[in-house]
Design a protein around this motif. Structure first.
Motif, short mmCIF file in Angstrom:
data_model
loop_
_atom_site.label_atom_id
_atom_site.label_comp_id
_atom_site.label_asym_id
_atom_site.label_seq_id
_atom_site.Cartn_x
_atom_site.Cartn_y
_atom_site.Cartn_z
N PRO A 40 43.78 45.87 48.86
CA PRO A 40 42.45 45.40 48.47
C PRO A 40 42.53 44.33 47.39
CG PRO A 40 42.90 47.53 47.49
CD PRO A 40 44.05 47.23 48.42
N TRP A 41 41.53 43.47 47.35
CA TRP A 41 41.43 42.47 46.29
C TRP A 41 41.13 43.21 44.99
CZ3 TRP A 41 42.67 37.48 46.69
CH2 TRP A 41 42.34 36.65 45.61
N MET A 42 41.90 42.96 43.97
CA MET A 42 41.73 43.68 42.71
C MET A 42 40.71 42.98 41.82
SD MET A 42 43.68 46.18 43.30
CE MET A 42 43.65 47.02 41.75
N PRO A 43 39.95 43.76 41.05
CA PRO A 43 38.93 43.17 40.18
C PRO A 43 39.56 42.43 39.01
CG PRO A 43 39.15 45.50 39.72
CD PRO A 43 40.02 45.21 40.92
N GLY A 44 38.78 41.58 38.40
CA GLY A 44 39.23 40.90 37.20
C GLY A 44 39.12 39.39 37.31
N GLN A 45 39.39 38.76 36.23
CA GLN A 45 39.33 37.32 36.13
C GLN A 45 40.66 36.82 35.56
OE1 GLN A 45 36.69 35.47 37.14
NE2 GLN A 45 35.75 37.37 37.81
N PRO A 46 41.09 35.64 35.96
CA PRO A 46 42.32 35.10 35.38
C PRO A 46 42.10 34.73 33.91
CG PRO A 46 41.27 33.46 36.78
CD PRO A 46 40.50 34.74 36.96
N ASP A 47 43.12 34.95 33.11
CA ASP A 47 43.06 34.57 31.71
C ASP A 47 43.74 33.21 31.58
OD1 ASP A 47 43.10 34.25 29.00
OD2 ASP A 47 44.22 36.08 28.57
#
Length: 82
Positions: A40-47
């Protein structure tokens, strides 16, 4: 490895990309010489910042520790269960 990921996901709150099972229960499929798996696509945003705050670093290390603590409890079985 896939059974370990399933086990860790069930044991701790850390986000774990557990492979998706097929309709037959497999966690991978083969086509010719290729082996495919789907997570699955994992949650979050790139830092994209150059600076890492102490709070984020602590959170990252705590998450990694939780993963390793859960993984240390895993005992593989001959039959392949968790």
């Amino acid at each position: 490895m896939h059974r370990l990921l399933e086990f860790v996901a069930a044991e701790c709150a850390a986000p774990v990309p557990v492979p998706v099972r097929t309709s037959t229960g497999a966690t991978w499929v083969t086509r010719g010489d290729l082996i495919w798996q789907l997570e699955p696509w994992m949650p979050g945003q790139p830092d994209l910042t150059d600076e890492i705050s102490t709070e984020r670093l602590v959170a990252a290390v705590q998450t990694l520790a939780a993963w390793h603590t859960a993984a240390a409890k895993y005992v593989p079985t001959e039959a392949g269960g968790v």
